[in-house]
Motif scaffolding. Sequence first.
Motif: not given
Lengths: 252, 252
Positions: B46-67
């Motif tokens: 993920x791009x950042x921690x967020x606290x309990x109850x905090x929302x996101x409209x445009x959170x970014x994260x990466x996934x490595x989808x190569x098996x």
Amino acid sequence: MKILLKISYVGTAYCGYQLQGEKPTVALMLNRAAKKVFGFECNVTGCSRTDSGVHALGYCLTVDPVDEKNEITVPLDKIPLAMNTALPRDISVLCATWVPDDFHPRYSVIKKEYIYRIRAGEIRDPFLDGRVMELGRNIDTLSIENMKKAQEHFIGRHDFSAFMASGSSVKDTVRTVYDSEITVKDNIIEYRISADGFLYNMVRIIVGTLLDVGKGKIKPEDLPDIISSKDRSRAGQTAKAEGLYLNRVFYN
Amino acid sequence: MKILLKISYVGTAYCGYQLQGEKPTVALMLNRAAKKVFGFECNVTGCSRTDSGVHALGYCLTVDPVDEKNEITVPLDKIPLAMNTALPRDISVLCATWVPDDFHPRYSVIKKEYIYRIRAGEIRDPFLDGRVMELGRNIDTLSIENMKKAQEHFIGRHDFSAFMASGSSVKDTVRTVYDSEITVKDNIIEYRISADGFLYNMVRIIVGTLLDVGKGKIKPEDLPDIISSKDRSRAGQTAKAEGLYLNRVFYN
């Protein structure tokens, strides 16, 4: 004198408004809150049933806050905040006014208005989950123009049997629709309908039918025939509860 | 190559973004969904921690989808809908794009923008429960003008120690705030702030301080002193998590 409360609620967590024993219903929450606020079991009477998952923006109900000693224990202007402290956070009392004893929140209704919200787009919006029907397709895949043409046919006095859930035992299926309107803002399609009363699932079946028109499955000009057929199978599917809002009830 | 996902989520049900074993976190939901979609444990960052109850409209994260066989099992354009089918309805993947292997969703961030929403009014709105800070008082009880004056002082490069939760172990407490803006629409006060980074609880403490300015407890012209004091006790209370939204993260 009784107190008329206007409330707003998110219906997602409830099995509808109407009391069903200990099941989570909006009425059960109101009964419990009223007992806490007034100190005794009050007579709480709603303006309408609403289905499981249906929301309300301006639902009306009466509470009889007079105790055995003929006393009112909470002043009128303190009631909304006092009730809100006692209610779950998905139900809110907006305002309170006195009404005469012969006022009945259900039988005195002369007009009701519902809103149905559809969100277009392939990607769902988590902030609107349970609060709109997610169409799952883009708005340009629907003919809004044809939907607008079709909905005009609902206006007026008609037998709406074709738009009533099967199994309903209501005998008089004639209702007068006063207003019917589709508006589009960004990717939200909003349908607004008011009538002197609604048959069971009527708004949701009307919306399902309008979506069939939008998708080209039903032609706008077929609507008069569908209405006069009184045949439920000719109308569209019942749209999901989660897009439906009881917006306003009107009294004399 | 890795996949960058932009997601939106309602934080109410989660103990924040960051993985905490089997506790309900946004990251846990994403890990599980990615495993379902790609068929194996993916590396989700993920791009950042967020606290309990905090929302996101445009959170970014990466996934490595190569098996293991160096194959990608799901085409890029199918990923958002496939992930959304596997995710709870309060989390939604908005879009997916390829990024190079050396891209890091957290360390490559050059700017982050948060929004904080406050709803004025004595009566709460059940549809915004958990999604705004309910002020519990009318907007005319706040000096929006003074709040606007005060927030200008946050812009620029400052040591924000006074606006960091006590107990935080971060050593470099200097951050550059690029934009700070208060807008009011109907009864919603929206505060928007962007910076090269944020200290722990920084936005929420800034909002708490601005509310103290609005209520007259702090003068707008005291802000430079409060900032330079580096004294947490001189700033306002930490505003509730529920009004906070991670709005955007910016990359080069």
